[in-house]
Every structure is written in C-alpha cells, then in structure tokens.
Design a protein around this motif. Structure first.
Motif, mmCIF file in Angstrom:
data_model
loop_
_atom_site.group_PDB
_atom_site.id
_atom_site.type_symbol
_atom_site.label_atom_id
_atom_site.label_comp_id
_atom_site.label_asym_id
_atom_site.label_seq_id
_atom_site.Cartn_x
_atom_site.Cartn_y
_atom_site.Cartn_z
ATOM 1 N N ASP A 1 0.847 -1.233 -0.311
ATOM 2 C CA ASP A 1 -0.247 0.275 0.068
ATOM 3 C C ASP A 1 0.902 1.299 0.270
ATOM 4 O O ASP A 1 2.584 1.442 -0.549
ATOM 5 C CB ASP A 1 -1.213 0.009 1.665
ATOM 6 N N THR A 2 0.335 2.711 0.270
ATOM 7 C CA THR A 2 1.065 3.297 0.235
ATOM 8 C C THR A 2 2.110 4.063 0.563
ATOM 9 O O THR A 2 2.697 4.562 1.076
ATOM 10 C CB THR A 2 0.305 5.132 -0.309
ATOM 11 N N ASN A 3 1.703 3.171 2.404
ATOM 12 C CA ASN A 3 2.926 3.298 3.853
ATOM 13 C C ASN A 3 4.612 2.072 3.456
ATOM 14 O O ASN A 3 4.102 1.940 3.917
ATOM 15 C CB ASN A 3 2.509 3.088 4.506
ATOM 16 N N PRO B 1 2.113 -4.680 3.308
ATOM 17 C CA PRO B 1 2.264 -5.681 2.619
ATOM 18 C C PRO B 1 0.534 -5.962 2.877
ATOM 19 O O PRO B 1 0.025 -6.002 3.542
ATOM 20 C CB PRO B 1 3.334 -7.055 3.222
ATOM 21 N N LEU B 2 0.197 -6.588 1.454
ATOM 22 C CA LEU B 2 -1.485 -6.249 1.007
ATOM 23 C C LEU B 2 -1.356 -8.133 1.302
ATOM 24 O O LEU B 2 0.103 -8.788 -0.495
ATOM 25 C CB LEU B 2 -2.006 -5.705 0.259
ATOM 26 N N LYS C 1 13.535 -10.061 2.360
ATOM 27 C CA LYS C 1 13.375 -9.506 1.502
ATOM 28 C C LYS C 1 11.323 -9.545 1.195
ATOM 29 O O LYS C 1 10.824 -9.153 1.731
ATOM 30 C CB LYS C 1 13.531 -9.708 0.436
ATOM 31 N N LEU C 2 11.265 -11.038 1.453
ATOM 32 C CA LEU C 2 10.314 -11.429 1.604
ATOM 33 C C LEU C 2 8.950 -11.098 2.792
ATOM 34 O O LEU C 2 7.603 -10.694 2.288
ATOM 35 C CB LEU C 2 9.821 -12.960 2.008
ATOM 36 N N ARG C 3 9.668 -10.667 3.529
ATOM 37 C CA ARG C 3 8.567 -10.621 5.112
ATOM 38 C C ARG C 3 8.593 -8.736 4.673
ATOM 39 O O ARG C 3 7.393 -8.182 5.095
ATOM 40 C CB ARG C 3 9.355 -10.283 6.244
ATOM 41 N N LYS C 4 8.692 -8.102 3.577
ATOM 42 C CA LYS C 4 8.615 -6.785 3.565
ATOM 43 C C LYS C 4 7.854 -6.573 2.186
ATOM 44 O O LYS C 4 7.452 -5.986 2.391
ATOM 45 C CB LYS C 4 10.119 -6.322 3.288
ATOM 46 N N PHE C 5 7.436 -7.689 1.755
ATOM 47 C CA PHE C 5 6.532 -7.406 0.652
ATOM 48 C C PHE C 5 5.711 -8.563 0.844
ATOM 49 O O PHE C 5 4.793 -8.328 -0.305
ATOM 50 C CB PHE C 5 7.094 -7.731 -0.762
ATOM 51 N N ALA C 6 5.118 -9.314 1.248
ATOM 52 C CA ALA C 6 4.742 -10.437 1.803
ATOM 53 C C ALA C 6 3.963 -10.812 3.267
ATOM 54 O O ALA C 6 5.158 -10.287 3.666
ATOM 55 C CB ALA C 6 4.626 -11.210 1.494
ATOM 56 N N PRO C 7 2.991 -10.829 3.870
ATOM 57 C CA PRO C 7 2.280 -10.651 4.797
ATOM 58 C C PRO C 7 2.673 -12.073 5.255
ATOM 59 O O PRO C 7 1.601 -12.904 5.885
ATOM 60 C CB PRO C 7 0.763 -10.250 4.996
#
Length: 427
Positions: free
Chosen positions: A8-10, A13-14, A144-150
């Motif tokens: 999202d804008t912040n 991860p969605l 990395k994956l924690r930053k981009f996925a929940p």
C-alpha cells in the motif's frame, strides 16, 4: 505464474494478486512498479483498511539449492515460489586459490617470513565462509519477502533425515505417530546416499528395495550403514549370500559398495552443519517457527502426488502442510553471485599481477551486476537486449542475456531495470 506482491502507500504488505489484475492496475496508473525481483507493485492511492490473509514462508534448505514458497494455510494456495542457488562451492574454490598463491609467495627465495597459521581465533558458532554464505543468503531473502508479503509464520526443514528414528524404529512419542513415516526417513536417506540407483547393477528409474549389505541371516545388523538400495532382480539373486561371495567376480564394485556404505553424505553434512545457525537466525525474526524432517517432506509430497522440485519440497515442509494448490506457479530462479572481488589487481596462475582493476565502481550511473534493458536503434547490433551488465570505462558495456553475451553496447541505449544486489534472476 506466481502472484504479484502488493504494497500500500505506506509500504505495508497486502494480499498478493493475480498478474492480470496487476497489469490492469499498472495500465490504469493506479499502481507503480516498486521492485522487479520479486515483482512487486505499490498502490498510488490510500485504500481503506483491508483484511490481509496471513502467509507462511516455507524453506527447504540445501547445500546447492534452497527452495522457498509462500503458502496460504487456510486455502492451501501457493502464491509465490523461488529456488535459490548458493555460491558456497565458488567461495570454497576462491579461498583455496588464495591460500595456494600465498603459500607459493611465502616459499619464494625472498625475505624470510615465518608461518602465521596459529594467529587467529574462532568465536563460538563460527562457520566456514562457504557455509556461512548459505545462512546469510536465506536470511536475506526471508527479510525481503517479509517486506513485500504478509508473512506471519515460518516452516523450516531442520533435519534432512531423522537419524534417531532410523536407529530405533520403535521409538514412541506424538512426533512419530505418522504410520509409514519412519520408512520414508530411511528410504529418502538411502536414495540420496546411493544416487538413486541399484548398488549392484546401477540401474535407475525402477522400484528399489532396501537391502542388507551383510545379510541378517549371517549376523548383519539393521544399522543404516548396513543398508543399501537394490532392484528386485539383484535382491532376489543375492538372497542371503554374503556380499563378498556375491561380488567375488567384481571386486571393484565390492570395494566401491563397502566404501560408500561408510561414507557420510557430503551435501547432508553441509546442511547439517548450518541447520541450527539458520534456525537461530529465523528465530530472531520473532515469528513462530515450525520444523520438520526430510522424510516428513517426502511423505507430504508423496501423499499429494506432486513432482520433486526444490520449491515443491519447500511447500511440503512441516506438519502444517495443507492440500496444496500449485496450479500455474512458475518459480523465480535466483543465483547468488556475490558483490564482486576486493582484489587490487588480478593475478596470473603464478600469483604475479597481470592486470589493473579500476578503483571506481560506477560508469555513467551503472555498475557491474545491474540488470538492464538496452534498446539499440542503430548499427549492426540493432535490437533489444535484457540481462546483467558488465561495465567498461569507455562507456560501452557487455550484457549477459539468456541467448549469450552481447559486447559493445553503448550506455546511451541502456536503462536500469534492477540495481545490483548480489543476485541474478531468471523465470
């Protein structure tokens, strides 16, 4: 394909979305590309609070390759998969070369320099650089994956084989109430150790039987070191014969089998050395950690009749494995290349300086390792090229594409797609 990761804008991860939906958002300019590998988009407008489904990151660490998968535990859907190729053996070879060159220099007829082999201490938990790189690579991709996925939980294959269960098949406890799981542990170990072929005739791709090297009828034990793989024909032919009698006409194969029976698995040893270091690193993330064995992974994969690949093995790690939906998943292939060398100059095979290494890293805003897209509009190399760039001081670069190396591409035609991060990517 794997689903597209969304922020999202912040930069929160969605839920990952289908690639077609991501293309529509990009086409309508409601989102922008945030990162190419793994492909991630970021929304341009603030959206109301959306309930996000938690994902589990599953890891199957290996000596050469590590499989990773993001799995939705409630639906069983695999939303992302990757296979990471380690560079542990390249590091080992580089250190060996450096050690040899230094030893040669020390032995030359120059000023005397005494040996200094005992001037270093190793802290507790020290790992060889070739092994430590495996742990660091996995740590990097977990972050990395924690930053981009929940990601809300992690599953790790902690042990390749349950040696305790193989040594004592009658062991009790809730963790061993898996019916035929004990057999899977032993069979998987033997398949790896004997290269998935019959020990007596080297046939492959046939049903194998677990066979006692020294038959039990003549005092042989059930120890894992006394077990091998045999096709049905060879097993029937050998019967209760002693292996020395059975292979008396083939002494070379006899010595090979006896030697292999005592030899541990090299790759399994590398994984076994790093497993607890990786477990501690994952525990530091603060997420709940589930562990499993290689036998359990194969049991889960076999029950669902899935093919054997690194990322599917990762998706099958642990007791929490649901009925998996892997339709359309294409894993991201990641190769660890490192960040280059810090040598001041290159040397020949004798250790003497052979060529100069520039001190600067950037040329026209590019550095070696960037992934670029070059659109050449004129000249004999007209066309589009996509791949990893190697810079030159004069501004003409080399690009490693999937079709081979393309040399002499001007920086004017290049645009950066993904900045150097020590990895190379392919789909």
């Amino acid at each position: 394909m794997s689903k597209t990761l969304v922020l999202d804008t912040n930069k929160k991860p969605l839920d990952p979305i289908h690639p077609a939906q991501a293309r529509q958002l990009l086409r309508n300019k409601k989102a922008a590309i945030f990162r190419r590998f793994p492909f991630t988009i970021i929304l341009k407008k603030t959206c109301p609070d959306i309930e996000v489904s938690p994902l589990r990151l599953k890891i199957d660490p290996g000596a050469k390759f590590t499989g990773m998968a993001l799995v939705n535990d409630s639906t069983g859907e695999v939303v992302f998969a990757a296979e990471l190729k380690h560079r542990g053996f390249a590091i080992r070879d580089a250190l060996t070369s450096r050690r040899q060159l230094r030893r040669v220099r020390r032995a030359r007829k120059t000023r005397y320099r005494p040996h200094r082999f005992l001037n270093r201490t190793r802290p507790d938990g020290w790992l060889a650089p070739s092994l430590q790189s495996r742990v660091e690579n996995i740590k990097t991709w977990v972050e990395k994956l924690r930053k981009f996925a929940p990601v809300e939980a992690i599953s790790q294959e902690l042990i390749r084989f349950d040696m305790q269960l193989m040594s004592n098949p009658d062991i009790q406890g809730k963790e061993y109430q898996q019916g035929t799981l004990a057999g899977y542990e032993t069979r998987e170990y033997l398949l790896e150790k004997w290269n998935r072929e019959c020990a007596y005739c080297s046939v492959k791709d046939v049903p194998f039987q677990v066979e006692h090297i020294h038959p039990r009828a003549k005092g042989g034990s059930n120890s894992i070191t006394n077990l091998t793989l045999s096709c049905e024909k060879c097993n029937t032919k050998k019967g209760t014969k002693d292996i020395k009698e059975f292979l008396k006409k083939d002494p070379a194969r006899l010595q090979k089998i006896l030697k292999q029976a005592k030899r541990p698995l090299a790759d399994a040893a590398a994984v076994n050395t790093t497993r607890w270091a990786l477990f501690r690193a994952l525990k530091d993330t603060g997420l709940p950690i589930e562990t499993g064995s290689g036998g359990l992974t194969k049991f889960n994969r076999s029950q669902q009749k899935l093919a054997k690949t690194h990322w599917i093995d990762a998706a099958c790690v642990g007791h929490s494995t649901p009925t998996l939906n892997i339709k359309g998943i294409k894993p991201l292939l990641i190769t660890a290349n490192g960040h280059g060398s810090r040598q001041s100059c290159r040397t020949d095979k004798f250790g003497f300086p052979s060529r100069y290494v520039p001190r600067f890293k950037f040329v026209k805003g590019f550095q070696t390792g960037d992934i670029v897209k070059a659109v050449v509009t004129a000249g004999k190399k007209m066309g589009e090229y996509f791949g990893r760039v190697a810079i030159r001081t004069n501004g003409t670069f080399n690009i490693s594409t999937s079709d081979g190396l393309v040399q002499g591409i001007s920086h004017k035609y290049c645009s950066a797609i993904h900045k150097k991060d020590g990895y190379n990517y392919a789909n």
